[in-house]
Write a protein that holds these residues in place. Structure first.
Motif, PDB file in Angstrom:
ATOM      1  N   ARG A   1       0.845  -1.189   0.000  1.00  0.00           N
ATOM      2  CA  ARG A   1       0.000   0.000   0.000  1.00  0.00           C
ATOM      3  C   ARG A   1       0.876   1.233   0.000  1.00  0.00           C
ATOM      4  N   GLU A   2       0.370   2.265  -0.593  1.00  0.00           N
ATOM      5  CA  GLU A   2       1.094   3.522  -0.705  1.00  0.00           C
ATOM      6  C   GLU A   2       0.460   4.527   0.251  1.00  0.00           C
ATOM      7  N   ILE A   3       1.297   5.142   1.109  1.00  0.00           N
ATOM      8  CA  ILE A   3       0.771   6.106   2.074  1.00  0.00           C
ATOM      9  C   ILE A   3       1.455   7.454   1.867  1.00  0.00           C
ATOM     10  N   ASN A   4       0.734   8.501   2.208  1.00  0.00           N
ATOM     11  CA  ASN A   4       1.300   9.839   2.060  1.00  0.00           C
ATOM     12  C   ASN A   4       2.008  10.266   3.336  1.00  0.00           C
ATOM     13  N   ALA A   5       2.486  11.490   3.354  1.00  0.00           N
ATOM     14  CA  ALA A   5       3.273  11.969   4.491  1.00  0.00           C
ATOM     15  C   ALA A   5       2.461  12.043   5.770  1.00  0.00           C
ATOM     16  N   SER A   6       1.121  11.992   5.662  1.00  0.00           N
ATOM     17  CA  SER A   6       0.268  12.030   6.851  1.00  0.00           C
ATOM     18  C   SER A   6      -0.093  10.638   7.341  1.00  0.00           C
ATOM     19  N   GLY A   7       0.426   9.611   6.691  1.00  0.00           N
ATOM     20  CA  GLY A   7       0.126   8.248   7.092  1.00  0.00           C
ATOM     21  C   GLY A   7      -1.177   7.722   6.548  1.00  0.00           C
ATOM     22  N   VAL A   8      -1.764   8.410   5.579  1.00  0.00           N
ATOM     23  CA  VAL A   8      -3.036   7.992   4.998  1.00  0.00           C
ATOM     24  C   VAL A   8      -2.780   7.143   3.762  1.00  0.00           C
ATOM     25  N   THR A   9      -3.431   5.986   3.692  1.00  0.00           N
ATOM     26  CA  THR A   9      -3.293   5.112   2.531  1.00  0.00           C
ATOM     27  C   THR A   9      -3.981   5.744   1.325  1.00  0.00           C
ATOM     28  N   VAL A  10      -3.238   5.938   0.262  1.00  0.00           N
ATOM     29  CA  VAL A  10      -3.793   6.566  -0.940  1.00  0.00           C
ATOM     30  C   VAL A  10      -3.995   5.566  -2.070  1.00  0.00           C
ATOM     31  N   GLN A  11      -3.353   4.395  -1.971  1.00  0.00           N
ATOM     32  CA  GLN A  11      -3.497   3.381  -3.011  1.00  0.00           C
ATOM     33  C   GLN A  11      -3.055   2.033  -2.461  1.00  0.00           C
ATOM     34  N   THR A  12      -3.735   0.972  -2.879  1.00  0.00           N
ATOM     35  CA  THR A  12      -3.358  -0.372  -2.460  1.00  0.00           C
ATOM     36  C   THR A  12      -2.984  -1.203  -3.681  1.00  0.00           C
ATOM     37  N   PHE A  13      -2.092  -2.181  -3.455  1.00  0.00           N
ATOM     38  CA  PHE A  13      -1.620  -3.054  -4.525  1.00  0.00           C
ATOM     39  C   PHE A  13      -1.713  -4.501  -4.031  1.00  0.00           C
ATOM     40  N   PRO A  14      -2.701  -5.278  -4.498  1.00  0.00           N
ATOM     41  CA  PRO A  14      -2.822  -6.666  -4.045  1.00  0.00           C
ATOM     42  C   PRO A  14      -1.638  -7.496  -4.525  1.00  0.00           C
ATOM     43  N   ARG A  15      -1.398  -8.576  -3.820  1.00  0.00           N
ATOM     44  CA  ARG A  15      -0.282  -9.437  -4.210  1.00  0.00           C
ATOM     45  C   ARG A  15      -0.563 -10.061  -5.574  1.00  0.00           C
ATOM     46  N   PRO A  16       0.473 -10.313  -6.364  1.00  0.00           N
ATOM     47  CA  PRO A  16       0.273 -10.955  -7.676  1.00  0.00           C
ATOM     48  C   PRO A  16      -0.317 -12.353  -7.499  1.00  0.00           C
ATOM     49  N   LEU A  17      -1.167 -12.773  -8.439  1.00  0.00           N
ATOM     50  CA  LEU A  17      -1.751 -14.112  -8.386  1.00  0.00           C
ATOM     51  C   LEU A  17      -0.715 -15.163  -8.762  1.00  0.00           C
ATOM     52  N   THR A  18      -0.840 -16.333  -8.157  1.00  0.00           N
ATOM     53  CA  THR A  18      -0.006 -17.452  -8.553  1.00  0.00           C
ATOM     54  C   THR A  18      -0.467 -17.949  -9.927  1.00  0.00           C
ATOM     55  N   PRO A  19       0.362 -18.726 -10.637  1.00  0.00           N
ATOM     56  CA  PRO A  19      -0.080 -19.253 -11.938  1.00  0.00           C
ATOM     57  C   PRO A  19      -1.397 -20.019 -11.848  1.00  0.00           C
ATOM     58  N   THR A  20      -1.583 -20.796 -10.782  1.00  0.00           N
ATOM     59  CA  THR A  20      -2.832 -21.544 -10.618  1.00  0.00           C
ATOM     60  C   THR A  20      -4.007 -20.604 -10.413  1.00  0.00           C
ATOM     61  N   GLU A  21      -3.823 -19.596  -9.560  1.00  0.00           N
ATOM     62  CA  GLU A  21      -4.876 -18.622  -9.316  1.00  0.00           C
ATOM     63  C   GLU A  21      -5.205 -17.823 -10.573  1.00  0.00           C
ATOM     64  N   GLN A  22      -4.171 -17.467 -11.342  1.00  0.00           N
ATOM     65  CA  GLN A  22      -4.390 -16.700 -12.565  1.00  0.00           C
ATOM     66  C   GLN A  22      -5.152 -17.522 -13.592  1.00  0.00           C
ATOM     67  N   ALA A  23      -4.808 -18.822 -13.689  1.00  0.00           N
ATOM     68  CA  ALA A  23      -5.506 -19.698 -14.628  1.00  0.00           C
ATOM     69  C   ALA A  23      -6.978 -19.832 -14.243  1.00  0.00           C
ATOM     70  N   ALA A  24      -7.251 -19.967 -12.941  1.00  0.00           N
ATOM     71  CA  ALA A  24      -8.633 -20.068 -12.476  1.00  0.00           C
ATOM     72  C   ALA A  24      -9.400 -18.779 -12.759  1.00  0.00           C
ATOM     73  N   LYS A  25      -8.735 -17.645 -12.547  1.00  0.00           N
ATOM     74  CA  LYS A  25      -9.378 -16.356 -12.809  1.00  0.00           C
ATOM     75  C   LYS A  25      -9.668 -16.194 -14.301  1.00  0.00           C
ATOM     76  N   ASP A  26      -8.705 -16.571 -15.148  1.00  0.00           N
ATOM     77  CA  ASP A  26      -8.901 -16.466 -16.590  1.00  0.00           C
ATOM     78  C   ASP A  26     -10.077 -17.336 -17.051  1.00  0.00           C
ATOM     79  N   ALA A  27     -10.163 -18.553 -16.480  1.00  0.00           N
ATOM     80  CA  ALA A  27     -11.259 -19.449 -16.843  1.00  0.00           C
ATOM     81  C   ALA A  27     -12.602 -18.868 -16.413  1.00  0.00           C
ATOM     82  N   ALA A  28     -12.635 -18.300 -15.194  1.00  0.00           N
ATOM     83  CA  ALA A  28     -13.882 -17.698 -14.702  1.00  0.00           C
ATOM     84  C   ALA A  28     -14.274 -16.491 -15.554  1.00  0.00           C
ATOM     85  N   ASP A  29     -13.282 -15.675 -15.922  1.00  0.00           N
ATOM     86  CA  ASP A  29     -13.561 -14.506 -16.764  1.00  0.00           C
ATOM     87  C   ASP A  29     -14.090 -14.928 -18.132  1.00  0.00           C
ATOM     88  N   LYS A  30     -13.503 -15.991 -18.680  1.00  0.00           N
ATOM     89  CA  LYS A  30     -13.943 -16.478 -19.995  1.00  0.00           C
ATOM     90  C   LYS A  30     -15.372 -17.002 -19.923  1.00  0.00           C
TER      91      LYS A  30
END
Length: 227
Positions: free
Chosen positions: A64-93
């Motif tokens: 997560r990215e925080i500013n000088a006041s300690g406030v979260t301004v943006q979050t970045f989820p962890r990258p998906l594993t190959p298995t998770e990405q394949a499952a997501k691609d199948a669900a999206d399709k």
């Protein structure tokens, strides 16, 4: 003389502490430093760590990215594993295919609703189509029966040769194999036509509802789902 900590380090330290203890933004005192500057925070060995640069070993963790006041301004989820990405691609399709089918059906129903002048005209069109589908189903039944009869005759010839102690020649064997495939294809075609015929009433009711919606909406076509 005591060395002064650079302003950047001080800003990062304060931001990290604020992020860890969860002090509300209204109760925070912005540290000195460049306005609008931010730092990244990630989890390392169960602890939250913040800094200007991300080490290689933190690339696979949520950040997560925080500013000088300690406030979260943006979050970045962890990258998906190959298995998770394949499952997501199948669900999206699968979801894309579902939406495409829904959009296609809606377009067909809208076309019907905007083509016919009355519900009676729409019912008449479906009655004619139902008769056509029924005729095709009857023809498929007849075709399947004919192919099954031919297969039975070929099997009987082969059985008679076996009973006489004679070999079943390759031509007859190949013919039986081909006829088995033809029977299977005819059976699948009949099942498809039976399903199409059984669905006709539901399709008519859906088309009538779309027609009524179209008329009640002042002749404006209902929205087509986007795929």
């Amino acid at each position: 003389m005591e060395a002064h900590r650079p302003a950047t380090d001080l800003r990062i330290a304060i931001a990290c502490v604020l992020a860890l203890v969860g002090i509300p933004a209204s109760a925070q005192t912005p540290p000195q430093g460049k306005p609008g500057s931010t730092v990244r925070c990630w989890t390392e060995r169960g602890q939250t760590v913040c800094g200007d640069t991300i080490p290689a070993n933190a690339a696979g963790s949520a950040q997560r990215e925080i500013n000088a006041s300690g406030v979260t301004v943006q979050t970045f989820p962890r990258p998906l594993t190959p298995t998770e990405q394949a499952a997501k691609d199948a669900a999206d399709k699968a979801e894309a295919a579902r939406l495409a089918a829904q959009a296609s059906q809606t377009r067909q129903q809208i076309a019907l609703a905007s083509t016919y002048a009355s519900e009676d005209a729409l019912r008449k069109a479906y009655a004619e189509r139902t008769q056509s589908v029924h005729a095709a189903m009857v023809a498929a039944q007849s075709s399947l029966a004919s192919h099954r009869l031919e297969l039975s005759r070929a099997l009987l010839r082969a059985a008679n040769l076996e009973l006489q102690g004679k070999p079943v020649n390759k031509q007859l064997q190949d013919g039986i194999a081909q006829q088995v495939g033809t029977v299977n294809t005819a059976f699948t075609d009949l099942q498809h036509k039976r399903g199409e015929y059984a669905a006709m009433d539901d399709e008519l009711q859906q088309a009538l509802q779309k027609y009524r919606d179209y008329k009640q909406n002042g002749g404006i076509a209902p929205a087509v789902p986007q795929n």
